[in-house]
Each structure stands twice: as structure tokens, then as C-alpha cells.
Design an enzyme around this catalytic site. Sequence first.
Site, PDB file in Angstrom:
ATOM      1  CG  ASP A 124       3.790  -6.801   7.838  1.00 36.74           C
ATOM      2  OD1 ASP A 124       3.610  -6.625   7.152  1.00 36.74           O
ATOM      3  OD2 ASP A 124       3.841  -7.649   8.788  1.00 36.74           O
ATOM      4  N   GLY A 173       0.915  -1.250  -0.161  1.00 36.32           N
ATOM      5  CA  GLY A 173      -0.201   0.014   0.187  1.00 36.32           C
ATOM      6  C   GLY A 173       1.197   1.557   0.137  1.00 36.32           C
ATOM      7  CD  GLN A 195      -6.080   6.715   8.534  1.00 40.52           C
ATOM      8  OE1 GLN A 195      -6.104   6.577   9.683  1.00 40.52           O
ATOM      9  NE2 GLN A 195      -7.029   6.683   8.113  1.00 40.52           N
ATOM     10  CG  ASP A 251      -1.034  -0.778   8.964  1.00 37.77           C
ATOM     11  OD1 ASP A 251      -2.130   0.620   8.759  1.00 37.77           O
ATOM     12  OD2 ASP A 251      -1.423  -1.750   8.386  1.00 37.77           O
ATOM     13  CG  HIS A 307      -8.185   4.118   0.367  1.00 39.04           C
ATOM     14  ND1 HIS A 307      -8.481   3.834   1.435  1.00 39.04           N
ATOM     15  CD2 HIS A 307      -6.766   3.529   0.625  1.00 39.04           C
ATOM     16  CE1 HIS A 307      -8.281   2.908   1.277  1.00 39.04           C
ATOM     17  NE2 HIS A 307      -7.143   1.947   0.736  1.00 39.04           N
ATOM     18  NE  ARG A 364      -3.041  -4.973   6.280  1.00 39.58           N
ATOM     19  CZ  ARG A 364      -3.183  -4.797   4.840  1.00 39.58           C
ATOM     20  NH1 ARG A 364      -4.017  -4.969   4.149  1.00 39.58           N
ATOM     21  NH2 ARG A 364      -2.080  -4.519   4.594  1.00 39.58           N
TER      22      ARG A 364
HETATM   23  O1  F6P Z   1      -1.152  -1.735   5.464  1.00 41.26           O
HETATM   24  C1  F6P Z   1      -2.604  -0.147   4.823  1.00 41.26           C
HETATM   25  C2  F6P Z   1      -3.484  -0.273   4.975  1.00 41.26           C
HETATM   26  O2  F6P Z   1      -3.290   0.863   4.592  1.00 41.26           O
HETATM   27  C3  F6P Z   1      -4.242  -1.193   6.534  1.00 41.26           C
HETATM   28  O3  F6P Z   1      -4.235   0.503   7.396  1.00 41.26           O
HETATM   29  C4  F6P Z   1      -5.527  -0.558   6.064  1.00 41.26           C
HETATM   30  O4  F6P Z   1      -5.984  -1.774   6.396  1.00 41.26           O
HETATM   31  C5  F6P Z   1      -5.221  -1.336   4.558  1.00 41.26           C
HETATM   32  O5  F6P Z   1      -3.892  -0.975   3.722  1.00 41.26           O
HETATM   33  C6  F6P Z   1      -6.080  -0.620   3.125  1.00 41.26           C
HETATM   34  O6  F6P Z   1      -5.436  -1.498   1.763  1.00 41.26           O
HETATM   35  P1  F6P Z   1      -5.729  -1.237   0.453  1.00 41.26           P
HETATM   36  O7  F6P Z   1      -5.225  -0.190   0.174  1.00 41.26           O
HETATM   37  O8  F6P Z   1      -5.580  -2.210  -0.468  1.00 41.26           O
HETATM   38  O9  F6P Z   1      -7.327  -0.610   0.366  1.00 41.26           O
END
Ligand code: F6P
Length: 361
Positions: free
Chosen positions: A118, A15, A287, A143, A285, A187
Amino acid sequence: MTKPSKKLGLLTSGGDCAGLNAVIRAVVTHATRRYGWDVIGICEGTHGLIYDPPHIVPLSIDKMDSELLRRGGTILGTTNKGDPFAFPTPTGKVDLSDDIIRGFKKLGLDMLIGVGGDGSLSILKRLADKGGIKLVGIPKTIDNDVGATEMSVGFSTAVDIATEALDRLQPTAASHNRVMVLEVMGRDAGHIALNSGIAGGADVILMPEIPYDIEKVAEHINTIRKNGRNFSLVIVSEAVTTKTGKKISKVFSDQQKRLGGIGDYIGQQIAEKCQAEVRVTVLGHVQRGGQPSAQDRVIASAMGVHAVDCLAQGKHDRMVCWRYRRVEDVPLTEAIATYRDVELDGPLVATARGLGICLGD
Ligand code: F6P
């Protein structure tokens, strides 16, 4: 005869988050200025290497100005879908690792810097081990759950944004005598909720690391009201579970499950138990995008420069980390093996308790 310049591959994976372009700028600037290396940007994580010819962007130092330092997202693109060792296709999962390694060799790359969380770092290490690739990892994730580092790129910005959300929710909560619930990302770990909850004056912080009792949450909010304050701020990490221990998630069109919805669940219960008017905001997002904070720019720059120095010193299979106010490096295996969630006996949980914030227990 002059010695041919070394070729460094650079990719961002998983991400996106704020600060990735600041990493790219630091890597390219230092690798070019100090060591005279060519830096090749690989598009969309390792996916760029699957294609023939591989999808790449030459990264020249004249493009590495301070505009890039400020820019959100990643100019290389990224992906958080599809483990290349078991890549989903319409006919089933296929192992694309050999194609990726072939793509890497075809580009004539001598070494690789991979910026990832990770999951991405584990995949990159497997690929590097299999293909004999000299890899240094840089941790990034809002995260902040990568092991062996106190900070990952992107976390500080996410905390600032969640804090600003609480700053904005507080006056409207006070104007309407409301309880405001803010659902934030994270997450599996509650770092964003804990840090921004403290910084933004939350009354209740719920994190996956501390099981909550809704009666305690309701009692805390009722006490605030009895004592004469007409509003409350509640911050909830998306990974908090329901009463039955279930995480709330939704399956998206790509068949991936993503968290979201616990804010509504908690908000409804608070409304019932406190007879209060509750509104729920899901920050999502927001954030991850936008300009990186000053701290993210500093950490990203320090990590980028250090990763290049590691490779120049012949060190690889390492992850750059931020510890004890320094940029250092650790074996990649150590970073991958140790997941970093909120320490229950750590200073921030003690701070929150000291401030009288309800952590749900
Ligand atoms: O791991 C980063 C993160 O932003 C998490 O906080 C969130 O649950 C997830 O990715 C969201 O993923 P996506 O970009 O696939 O919606």
C-alpha cells in the site's frame, strides 16, 4: 518502416516477499511474446531512477525460465526506506520526485508496472500523476493488507511458512508439556496469524483487530490442560499491543521503528498466570524469503500477465487484483483508499470461533 517497439519499465518496491520473481517472469514473457515490447528492469524500486544514468537491468525473455519462477526475493532489488517526496538525507528531507521522473523519461519508457504494497503503490501513484507516467500496479505484501484485492503476492507463502512453524512446534511442545508462542509478521493486520493459526491448529490466535484479555487466554490454556492435553500453541501477530495499548517495537540503526517483541510479552504473562513452561519463537523474515508457494506462483503469474494486457488495452492508473477467483483490475485510487484488515464478521473469524480457538476476547 517498422513501428518502434514500446518500452515498459518494471520495478519492485517495499519489503520483498516470495513470488516477486514470478511476477517479473510473467510480465517480461507476456510483454515480449505477445506485444513485442522491450522490458527494462529498474533497480531497487524508484531509487534506481535517481541515479544518472539510472540503474537498470535489461530483462530479456531468454532469462525468464522456470528457475526464476521458483526463486525467492527479487532479482531487481527493492527498498522499503525513504519516501522520494521526503527523502531523508544527513541535512534533512529532500524531494527527489523530479529526479525520478527525469530518470524515467531519460530511459525513454512508455509505461511502468510497479509491484508494491500500500505504501509503495501510493508513492508510485503520486509520481505517475506528477510525471504523466502510465502506471499499472501489482499488489504484493506478506501482510495481505492492500485494499480491493483478496490476495497479494507473497501472502500465501508466508502463511505456509507460519503453518509449517506450528507443525514443527507442536511435537516439541507435546514432548515437553509446554506452551509454545509463535510471533508472526503483519505490520497492522492479523491475516498471517489468523490463516496460519487455523491451518496449524493453534489454540489461541491474537491479532491487532481483536483486543485480548490475558485472563481469557490463560483460562483457555488452563482448560486445555485440565481436559488432559499437555501442550498449547499460541500464535501472536507482531502488531498486537500490550495491556496499555502499546505496540512493542525497536528503533534500528536506520532510525526506523520496527515491530517485534510482543511474543515475549504475551509468553511471560502466560507463564505467570498458568504456571506453565513457555517458549517463544519469533519467525521474522523467514516468512518473506524462500521459494514461493504454488498459490503465490499462480497469482503472481496471473497478475503479471493481466497488468501487461491492461497497458496494451490503453488502461493505466489501475491496480491488478484477485477477486472472486479471477484476476481483475480496479482504479489505483480505490485500492489505495481502502485498507484491508481482518473482517471481524468474516468467514475466517467465524471458522476460528467454530473450532473453539480463543481469539483473546
Ligand atoms: O510489510 C511487510 C513486513 O514484512 C511486515 O510484516 C514487517 O513488520 C516489516 O515488513 C518488516 O520490515 P523490514 O524488512 O524493514 O524489517
